[in-house]
Design an enzyme around this catalytic site. Structure first.
Site, PDB file in Angstrom:
ATOM      1  N   ASP A   4      -9.249  -4.249  -9.435  1.00  0.00           N
ATOM      2  CA  ASP A   4      -8.555  -4.549  -8.403  1.00  0.00           C
ATOM      3  C   ASP A   4      -8.049  -3.201  -7.800  1.00  0.00           C
ATOM      4  O   ASP A   4      -7.548  -2.395  -8.726  1.00  0.00           O
ATOM      5  CB  ASP A   4      -7.421  -5.421  -9.022  1.00  0.00           C
ATOM      6  N   GLU A 103     -10.741  -6.713  -4.356  1.00  0.00           N
ATOM      7  CA  GLU A 103     -10.997  -7.222  -5.448  1.00  0.00           C
ATOM      8  C   GLU A 103     -12.166  -7.519  -5.813  1.00  0.00           C
ATOM      9  O   GLU A 103     -12.886  -8.261  -4.992  1.00  0.00           O
ATOM     10  CB  GLU A 103      -9.805  -8.330  -6.104  1.00  0.00           C
TER      11      GLU A 103
HETATM   12  P1  TTP Z   1      -2.967  -7.638  -4.380  1.00  0.00           P
HETATM   13  O1  TTP Z   1      -4.325  -6.749  -5.097  1.00  0.00           O
HETATM   14  O2  TTP Z   1      -2.627  -8.680  -5.297  1.00  0.00           O
HETATM   15  O3  TTP Z   1      -1.771  -6.140  -4.188  1.00  0.00           O
HETATM   16  P2  TTP Z   1      -1.948  -4.954  -4.261  1.00  0.00           P
HETATM   17  O4  TTP Z   1      -2.993  -4.137  -4.355  1.00  0.00           O
HETATM   18  O5  TTP Z   1      -0.670  -4.063  -2.772  1.00  0.00           O
HETATM   19  O6  TTP Z   1      -0.711  -5.014  -5.458  1.00  0.00           O
HETATM   20  P3  TTP Z   1      -1.213  -4.079  -7.240  1.00  0.00           P
HETATM   21  O7  TTP Z   1      -1.069  -3.076  -7.369  1.00  0.00           O
HETATM   22  O8  TTP Z   1      -0.429  -4.574  -7.995  1.00  0.00           O
HETATM   23  O9  TTP Z   1      -2.853  -4.709  -6.735  1.00  0.00           O
HETATM   24  O10 TTP Z   1      -3.436  -7.063  -2.649  1.00  0.00           O
HETATM   25  C1  TTP Z   1      -4.267  -6.805  -2.333  1.00  0.00           C
HETATM   26  C2  TTP Z   1      -3.269  -6.597  -0.489  1.00  0.00           C
HETATM   27  O11 TTP Z   1      -3.194  -8.005   0.256  1.00  0.00           O
HETATM   28  C3  TTP Z   1      -2.278  -5.710  -0.864  1.00  0.00           C
HETATM   29  O12 TTP Z   1      -2.378  -4.420  -0.302  1.00  0.00           O
HETATM   30  C4  TTP Z   1      -2.203  -6.129   0.602  1.00  0.00           C
HETATM   31  C5  TTP Z   1      -2.753  -8.590   0.567  1.00  0.00           C
HETATM   32  N1  TTP Z   1      -1.957  -8.769   0.267  1.00  0.00           N
HETATM   33  C6  TTP Z   1      -0.915  -9.599   1.462  1.00  0.00           C
HETATM   34  O13 TTP Z   1      -1.485  -9.201   2.398  1.00  0.00           O
HETATM   35  N2  TTP Z   1      -0.017 -10.739   1.617  1.00  0.00           N
HETATM   36  C7  TTP Z   1       0.262 -11.014  -0.138  1.00  0.00           C
HETATM   37  O14 TTP Z   1       1.043 -11.203  -0.337  1.00  0.00           O
HETATM   38  C8  TTP Z   1      -0.629 -10.018  -0.558  1.00  0.00           C
HETATM   39  C9  TTP Z   1      -0.102 -10.550  -2.297  1.00  0.00           C
HETATM   40  C10 TTP Z   1      -1.437  -9.378  -0.672  1.00  0.00           C
HETATM   41 MG    MG Z   2      -4.344  -5.106  -5.774  1.00  0.00          MG
END
Ligand code: TTP
Ligand code: MG
Length: 352
Positions: A4, A103
């Site tokens: 991820d 991911e």
């Molecule tokens: P995530 O992998 O959940 O979050 P992230 O990569 O930003 O942070 P982390 O380091 O905790 O993994 O989500 C991946 C992408 O999906 C994120 O960058 C933006 C998008 N996203 C949204 O648009 N809305 C949301 O509610 C979430 C959780 C993510």
């Molecule tokens: Mg992420």
């Protein structure tokens, strides 16, 4: 293995504008402009220190840190980075399953002989992704997908977490139930009323009682709290694909709203196809219902298309069987892409 990317959208923005890495960065419409859906898509780790989180209203994020840099969502950028990263990841295993823009799961069973080997492989993957894209990711390695996903989230950013099967229960024991895939705030509340906050408490709770209270979902809760999960990594869609998904702020049965989102997404997909001169053959939808069951449906045309209406109409018809269901998330994707320049028989893209 579950990989991820760390604060993905924000990290992509920092990569093209390194100045940003010194600041709190929030991806979501600028509160001053009043545009967009008004929720935070994600933010970098500096912004997280102020309590800013994905899903919160941008106006709230602004109150938490008005000096943060607020950027609109540049989906085209994130999607192109994502495609390159997914290509790197899938080169490490014949079995890879992309489950979101940032991911993927890799089945590495055949590639390694033990967990020490798996760690070396994880480092190699991290190095290649960082070397080529300048982005960090976090990796979880475990005996099934459920555990690998929780493990990848355990030590963020830039971490590697390994959970051997014999330690599954112990690893989960003290984590909040929210860490289990599919448990949102509503289930969390219901479990809290039963005195269950940690996964260990859920694992020890009477299975029949959970089934009585939650139906099949109760069975899922009980099984997954015990670290048991699916380990089948399947190629979900062709490596090259373009798509997007939207989570509704509230679960909805209103298909005019769902169709509106499908049309929006179809328009974005169409623009991206046009920009990259791609033709598509397969249209897929992903639909997640209120109880977190997720379905995908696809249709493959017997010709290559560049038509926007076809994406919309087929996506809409694939959704029909879910009429009456409460929908939490809708996604549309096109795959089986080919570059337009190889297609001598087709005329140019339509302009609508
Ligand atoms: P995530 O992998 O959940 O979050 P992230 O990569 O930003 O942070 P982390 O380091 O905790 O993994 O989500 C991946 C992408 O999906 C994120 O960058 C933006 C998008 N996203 C949204 O648009 N809305 C949301 O509610 C979430 C959780 C993510
Ligand atoms: Mg992420």
């Amino acid at each position: 293995m579950h990989i991820d990317m760390d604060c993905f959208f924000a990290a992509c923005e920092e990569k093209i504008n390194p100045e940003l890495s010194k600041k709190a960065v929030v991806i979501g419409a600028d509160p001053k402009s009043g545009k967009g859906r008004g929720v935070v898509s994600t933010c970098n780790y500096m912004a997280r220190k102020f309590g800013i989180k994905s899903g919160m209203p941008v106006s709230r994020a602004f109150k938490l840190n008005s000096n943060a840099v607020f950027l609109p969502v540049n989906f085209r950028l994130y999607n192109s980075v994502s495609e390159r990263i997914m290509k790197i990841l899938s080169s490490y295993s014949g079995r890879s399953q992309q489950t979101g823009i940032d991911e993927a799961y890799l089945d590495i069973t055949e590639k390694i002989s033990d967990f020490a080997d798996a760690k070396i492989l994880a480092l190699k993957i991290k190095n290649e992704v960082y070397g080529k894209e300048g982005l960090t990711c976090s990796i979880g390695i475990a005996s099934n997908k459920l555990m690998a996903k929780i493990a990848s989230d355990f030590n963020k950013p830039d971490g590697i977490t390994i959970v051997e099967e014999k330690n599954n229960k112990k690893f989960l024991e003290n984590l909040t139930v929210r860490k289990l895939y599919g448990i949102g705030s509503k289930t969390e509340e219901k479990l809290k009323k039963l005195g269950i906050e940690k996964i260990g408490q859920l694992a020890d709770f009477n299975k029949e009682k959970l089934i009585n209270l939650f139906g099949v979902y109760g069975l899922y809760l009980s099984i997954s709290a015990n670290g048991i999960g699916d380990d089948f990594v399947e190629e979900e869609y062709g490596r090259l694909s373009i798509g997007r998904e939207v989570t509704f702020e509230q679960d909805t049965q209103d298909f005019s709203l769902i169709n509106f989102e499908i049309e929006e997404i179809a328009g974005e997909i169409f623009n991206e196809l046009k920009e990259n001169l791609y033709l598509y053959k397969t249209i897929s939808i992903k639909i997640r219902l209120h109880n977190f069951t997720t379905f995908t449906r696809s249709k493959t045309l017997n010709y290559l298309s560049n038509d926007r209406g076809t994406i919309f109409n087929i996506a809409k018809s694939l959704c029909k069987e879910f009429t009456g269901s409460k929908v939490r998330l809708i996604g549309v994707r096109v795959s089986n892409l080919q570059e337009f320049k190889h297609q001598k028989t087709l005329e140019g893209y339509q302009s609508n």
